[in-house]
Structures are given as C-alpha cells and as structure tokens.
Enzyme design. Structure first.
Site, short mmCIF file in Angstrom:
data_model
loop_
_atom_site.label_atom_id
_atom_site.label_comp_id
_atom_site.label_asym_id
_atom_site.label_seq_id
_atom_site.Cartn_x
_atom_site.Cartn_y
_atom_site.Cartn_z
N ASP A 154 0.87 -1.18 0.00
CA ASP A 154 0.00 0.00 0.00
C ASP A 154 0.91 1.24 0.00
O ASP A 154 2.12 1.12 0.20
CB ASP A 154 -0.91 0.01 1.25
N ASN A 181 -5.44 -4.58 -6.70
CA ASN A 181 -6.65 -4.07 -6.05
C ASN A 181 -6.60 -2.57 -5.78
O ASN A 181 -7.65 -1.93 -5.71
CB ASN A 181 -6.83 -4.86 -4.73
N TYR A 237 -13.58 7.16 -13.34
CA TYR A 237 -13.61 5.86 -12.66
C TYR A 237 -14.15 4.79 -13.61
O TYR A 237 -13.58 3.71 -13.75
CB TYR A 237 -14.48 5.96 -11.41
N LYS A 281 -12.07 1.55 -15.02
CA LYS A 281 -12.46 0.16 -14.72
C LYS A 281 -12.80 -0.62 -15.99
O LYS A 281 -12.55 -1.82 -16.07
CB LYS A 281 -13.61 0.13 -13.72
N1 LIG Z 1 -15.89 -0.23 -2.26
C1 LIG Z 1 -16.60 -0.31 -3.36
O1 LIG Z 1 -17.79 -0.03 -3.40
C2 LIG Z 1 -15.93 -0.85 -4.60
C3 LIG Z 1 -16.76 -1.31 -5.64
C4 LIG Z 1 -16.16 -1.77 -6.80
C5 LIG Z 1 -14.79 -1.79 -6.93
N2 LIG Z 1 -14.01 -1.34 -5.90
C6 LIG Z 1 -12.56 -1.36 -6.10
O2 LIG Z 1 -11.97 -2.12 -5.08
C7 LIG Z 1 -10.63 -1.69 -4.90
C8 LIG Z 1 -10.38 -1.48 -3.41
O3 LIG Z 1 -11.21 -0.45 -2.97
P1 LIG Z 1 -11.80 -0.33 -1.49
O4 LIG Z 1 -13.24 -0.05 -1.63
O5 LIG Z 1 -11.32 -1.46 -0.67
O6 LIG Z 1 -11.10 1.05 -1.08
P2 LIG Z 1 -10.20 1.49 0.18
O7 LIG Z 1 -10.06 2.96 0.02
O8 LIG Z 1 -10.74 0.93 1.45
O9 LIG Z 1 -8.81 0.77 -0.12
C9 LIG Z 1 -8.00 1.14 -1.21
C10 LIG Z 1 -6.55 1.05 -0.80
O10 LIG Z 1 -5.73 1.40 -1.93
C11 LIG Z 1 -4.66 2.19 -1.46
N3 LIG Z 1 -4.13 3.03 -2.54
C12 LIG Z 1 -4.67 4.16 -3.06
N4 LIG Z 1 -3.86 4.67 -4.00
C13 LIG Z 1 -2.79 3.85 -4.08
C14 LIG Z 1 -1.61 3.84 -4.86
N5 LIG Z 1 -1.36 4.82 -5.74
N6 LIG Z 1 -0.73 2.83 -4.70
C15 LIG Z 1 -0.96 1.86 -3.79
N7 LIG Z 1 -2.05 1.82 -3.00
C16 LIG Z 1 -2.95 2.79 -3.15
C17 LIG Z 1 -5.25 3.03 -0.34
O11 LIG Z 1 -4.25 3.55 0.52
C18 LIG Z 1 -6.18 2.03 0.33
O12 LIG Z 1 -5.52 1.35 1.38
C19 LIG Z 1 -10.46 -0.42 -5.73
O13 LIG Z 1 -9.80 -0.73 -6.94
C20 LIG Z 1 -11.90 -0.01 -6.00
O14 LIG Z 1 -12.02 0.73 -7.19
C21 LIG Z 1 -14.55 -0.88 -4.74
#
Ligand SMILES: NC(=O)c1ccc[n+]([C@@H]2O[C@H](COP(=O)([O-])OP(=O)(O)OC[C@H]3O[C@@H](n4cnc5c(N)ncnc54)[C@H](O)[C@@H]3O)[C@@H](O)[C@H]2O)c1
Length: 253
Positions: free
Chosen positions: A38, A91, A157, A161
């Site tokens: 991270d 992720n 976004y 995706k």
């Molecule tokens: N939560 C939702 O509703 C949802 C739905 C569909 C897809 N997603 C996808 O799931 C994935 C995880 O999201 P989440 O909801 O767990 O979010 P989150 O914000 O809880 O976790 C995301 C993590 O990515 C890290 N991060 C951000 N930029 C970064 C970088 N440049 N390099 C390395 N790490 C980085 C952040 O520090 C964080 O710990 C993302 O790709 C998001 O687009 C989430």
C-alpha cells in the site's frame, strides 16, 4: 490437512484497507504467505500484524502502483522475501470526483487513470515477468461493475475500470497457454472507506443507492475476498479472461 494455499505466495496491492485488507487476511487464513502492499505504511503494517497475530506469514512493502519503478521494486521484494509469486491481486484504487464529465479538472482524470488503470498495467507487467519465469501464476484484477456499465458522474472511474476489464481479457488470451490465468472481479458498492466517502458528499445516497441493488444491500469486503480466492484456486482452473460481477444481482437487469 494442509491448507489450500500452503507454500503459495500472494501479493495484494491496496491491502491497508477495505477489500485488499480482507483479501490479505483471507489468503493468510488459507495458508498463503502474503505480501501486503500500500502507500499507507502504518495501516499496511497493521494488516501484517493481524495476519501474524493469527499465526500467518506476511510482509509489508510500500509501493505506489502509479509508479512503474515502485512496482518493479515491489515484485522484486516479494520474490526476495518468499522466493516466488503465485498470485497477483491488483486491487489498489481510488474513486473519481463525483462530477459530470464537462466539469472535470484535468488533474482528476489524470490521477484516476494513473492509479486505477496504469497501476494495474504496471502490476501485471511486473507480475508476468516473474510468473513466466516460474511457468505458473494467477492474476486477479479488482475492477467494478463500473467496468461493465456506465456510472453517471464518475466518468474517469468508469473509464479506468472498463480499461481494467480490457487489460484482463487481452492478457488472458496472451498467456492462456502459459499456465497463467488472468481474471477480474467486478464488485457493486461494497462497504469500505472508499465507498463510504460518498455518504459524506450526500448522506441520502446511503439508502438511495441501495434501492438499485436487487438484493437491497451492499457488498461486504469479505465476500469479494472469497471470490478472489476462488479465482486463484484449482477449483477455477479452466477459467481465464472473465470479469465476474459480485453485485447482488445488479448486472442481471
Ligand atoms: N468499495 C466499493 O464499493 C468498490 C466497488 C467496486 C470496486 N471497488 C474497487 O476495489 C478496490 C479497493 O477499494 P476499497 O473499496 O477497498 O477502497 P479502500 O479505500 O478501502 O482501499 C484502497 C486502498 O488502496 C490504497 N491506494 C490508493 N492509492 C494507491 C496507490 N497509488 N498505490 C498503492 N495503494 C494505493 C489506499 O491507501 C487504500 O488502502 C479499488 O480498486 C476499487 O475501485 C470498490
């Protein structure tokens, strides 16, 4: 009986929070050695601590996925630490500004594409070098239902995706005969800090958005993690190039 991922090594980006954190914990529970990565160091180290407290093995490496050199160092560190890389879980991601396209600042667009799309490309590029050398591997990219359909007021976004789904499919074809499988998961709104930030924009969203999901509830990070594990397991060994919706029925409509 040995756990299903005994002696396997999983690397997860964005593993300090949300879906990445749950996935790291789930891999460790199934016996994998886990590289937790991270940009946020303290919370990333907390994920490692949780795994170690439960008797698992994990190591934290800070890397910004938008930087190819960082990602090259991350994969090198994973291989140095544990000798191989079986699973790459790409992720890490951010949300985009909640705006219509013509209201965007160019910087918003550039940032989302750099992390969500180029970040996945960087990770796949580096993971594949190692997996080709080993002659095996599985990659799971975390896309979104916004990789399968348009999400209004979220054009960067949505584009990022859709790009992740495209990368998944093209690369799956390229490495289908190399014993490397590449799939994506496409979650609907899942209760994590990233999604809950939307409720700060407008608290009425919490109930309103739910009404669009046939099951009338949000996803749980652990549910997404279990699907990712399955896509890395032998149970899905004939499956490559898929973008799997985890969406309470949303894409069925
Ligand atoms: N939560 C939702 O509703 C949802 C739905 C569909 C897809 N997603 C996808 O799931 C994935 C995880 O999201 P989440 O909801 O767990 O979010 P989150 O914000 O809880 O976790 C995301 C993590 O990515 C890290 N991060 C951000 N930029 C970064 C970088 N440049 N390099 C390395 N790490 C980085 C952040 O520090 C964080 O710990 C993302 O790709 C998001 O687009 C989430």
């Amino acid at each position: 009986m040995a756990k299903q991922f005994h002696n396997k090594v999983a690397m997860i980006t964005g593993a300090a929070s949300g879906i990445g954190k749950s996935t790291a914990l789930a891999f460790a529970q199934e016996g994998a050695k886990v590289i937790v990565s991270d940009i946020v160091v303290e919370a990333g180290q907390e994920t490692v601590q949780l795994i170690q407290d439960a008797g698992g093995e994990a190591h934290f490496v800070r890397a910004d996925v938008s930087d190819m050199d960082d990602v090259a160092s991350l994969v090198a560190a994973a291989v140095k630490q544990y000798g191989r890389l079986d699973f790459g879980i790409n992720n890490a991601g951010i949300g985009s500004d909640w705006k219509r396209l013509a209201d965007y600042e160019l910087d918003d667009w550039t940032r989302v594409i750099a992390i969500n799309l180029s970040g996945v490309f960087h990770c796949m590029f580096q993971e594949l070098q190692q997996m080709l050398q080993q002659g095996s591997g599985a990659i799971v990219n975390v896309a979104s239902i916004a990789g399968l359909r348009g999400l209004a007021n979220s054009s960067a976004y949505t584009a990022s995706k859709h790009g992740v789904v495209g990368l998944t499919k093209a690369a799956a074809l390229e490495y289908a005969t190399k014993n490397i499988r590449i799939n994506a998961v496409c979650p609907v709104f899942t209760r994590t800090p990233l999604f809950e930030a939307l409720f700060d924009v407008n608290p009425t969203y919490e109930e309103r958005i739910k009404q669009n999901i046939p099951m009338r509830r949000y996803g749980k990070p652990e549910e997404i993690a279990q699907a990712i594990l399955w896509l890395c397991s032998d149970s899905s060994e004939f499956m490559t190039g898929h973008a799997l919706p985890l969406d309470g029925g949303m894409m069925a409509g």
